[in-house]
Design a protein around this motif. Structure first.
Motif, PDB file in Angstrom:
ATOM      1  N   PHE A 170     -36.848  28.650  -3.195  1.00  0.00           N
ATOM      2  CA  PHE A 170     -37.724  27.655  -3.809  1.00  0.00           C
ATOM      3  C   PHE A 170     -38.800  27.172  -2.834  1.00  0.00           C
ATOM      4  O   PHE A 170     -39.953  26.965  -3.215  1.00  0.00           O
ATOM      5  CB  PHE A 170     -36.882  26.472  -4.309  1.00  0.00           C
ATOM      6  N   TRP A 176     -31.190  30.877  -9.685  1.00  0.00           N
ATOM      7  CA  TRP A 176     -30.100  30.564  -8.750  1.00  0.00           C
ATOM      8  C   TRP A 176     -29.403  29.261  -9.098  1.00  0.00           C
ATOM      9  O   TRP A 176     -28.285  29.024  -8.658  1.00  0.00           O
ATOM     10  CB  TRP A 176     -30.631  30.549  -7.313  1.00  0.00           C
ATOM     11  N   MET A 177     -30.045  28.420  -9.885  1.00  0.00           N
ATOM     12  CA  MET A 177     -29.414  27.160 -10.258  1.00  0.00           C
ATOM     13  C   MET A 177     -28.450  27.337 -11.432  1.00  0.00           C
ATOM     14  O   MET A 177     -27.557  26.504 -11.638  1.00  0.00           O
ATOM     15  CB  MET A 177     -30.458  26.100 -10.587  1.00  0.00           C
ATOM     16  N   PRO A 179     -36.503  31.350  -8.394  1.00  0.00           N
ATOM     17  CA  PRO A 179     -35.535  30.405  -7.834  1.00  0.00           C
ATOM     18  C   PRO A 179     -34.714  29.674  -8.892  1.00  0.00           C
ATOM     19  O   PRO A 179     -33.587  29.273  -8.632  1.00  0.00           O
ATOM     20  CB  PRO A 179     -36.386  29.416  -7.041  1.00  0.00           C
ATOM     21  N   THR A 180     -35.272  29.518 -10.087  1.00  0.00           N
ATOM     22  CA  THR A 180     -34.528  28.779 -11.109  1.00  0.00           C
ATOM     23  C   THR A 180     -33.270  29.528 -11.558  1.00  0.00           C
ATOM     24  O   THR A 180     -32.303  28.908 -11.979  1.00  0.00           O
ATOM     25  CB  THR A 180     -35.415  28.499 -12.337  1.00  0.00           C
ATOM     26  N   PHE A 232     -31.042  29.252  -3.159  1.00  0.00           N
ATOM     27  CA  PHE A 232     -32.008  28.537  -4.001  1.00  0.00           C
ATOM     28  C   PHE A 232     -33.023  27.777  -3.147  1.00  0.00           C
ATOM     29  O   PHE A 232     -34.226  27.862  -3.371  1.00  0.00           O
ATOM     30  CB  PHE A 232     -31.299  27.569  -4.945  1.00  0.00           C
TER      31      PHE A 232
END
Length: 178
Positions: A43, A169-170, A166-167, A39
């Motif tokens: 990001f 991965w959260m 990237p979001t 992430f």
């Protein structure tokens, strides 16, 4: 020279064997660290590349048509940062999820599955940066190109290609923390 997918499978198998020694509770902690590392790198990739562009101009001079050294520099920085974070997640006192270890064969199979997942995330991320920067190690004779048919198919399912934003991965990180 072996195809790159042999290295990919080898790293995945080694991480799977390491997982068997550690157990799935510790592997879950490592999975969390690996996901956070992916992430962070995803990001902040654009910002990091901006800094690296300025730094590489100092080291390599103005850009030219053949920038494989610059690409090698970028690839190595991303890979080294990732490997350092992953190493910190595996070395010393690590994050361990609470609970009791399941008895074999369930516990062993779960551990092996998590180990292979971590192997996929680690090897896939390293391969992603090879591909992202156009395989600059080919100039050093370390990788055979063009990719085999299997390699071309595997490039499409690397972790950062499966979840490009990237979001995404959260979401697994949040699920693991809950």
């Amino acid at each position: 020279m072996n195809p790159v997918e042999v290295l990919f499978y080898s790293i995945g198998a080694m991480i799977g064997i390491i997982a068997l020694a550690r157990g799935y509770r510790m592997e879950l902690g490592s999975t969390l660290i690996i996901l956070v590392a992916i992430f962070v790198l995803t990001f902040f990739e654009d910002e990091m590349l901006g800094v690296f562009n300025r730094a590489s101009d100092l080291f390599f001079g103005p850009r030219s048509g053949d920038d494989w050294m610059r690409q090698l520099f970028y690839m190595l920085v991303f890979q080294v940062v990732f490997v350092v974070i992953v190493f910190m997640g595996y070395a010393g006192r690590t994050l361990e999820f609470p609970g009791t270890q399941a008895p074999p064969p369930q516990g062993t199979l779960l551990t092996l599955a998590l180990g292979f997942l971590n192997g996929y995330l680690i090897a896939g991320t390293l391969w992603y940066y090879l591909d992202r920067f156009n395989y600059p190690v080919q100039q050093l004779g370390l990788i055979c190109l063009p990719l085999t048919t299997t390699g071309q198919e595997l490039v499409q399912v690397l972790p950062q290609r499966v979840f490009e934003s990237p979001t995404y991965w959260m979401l697994p990180v949040a699920a693991l923390l809950i």
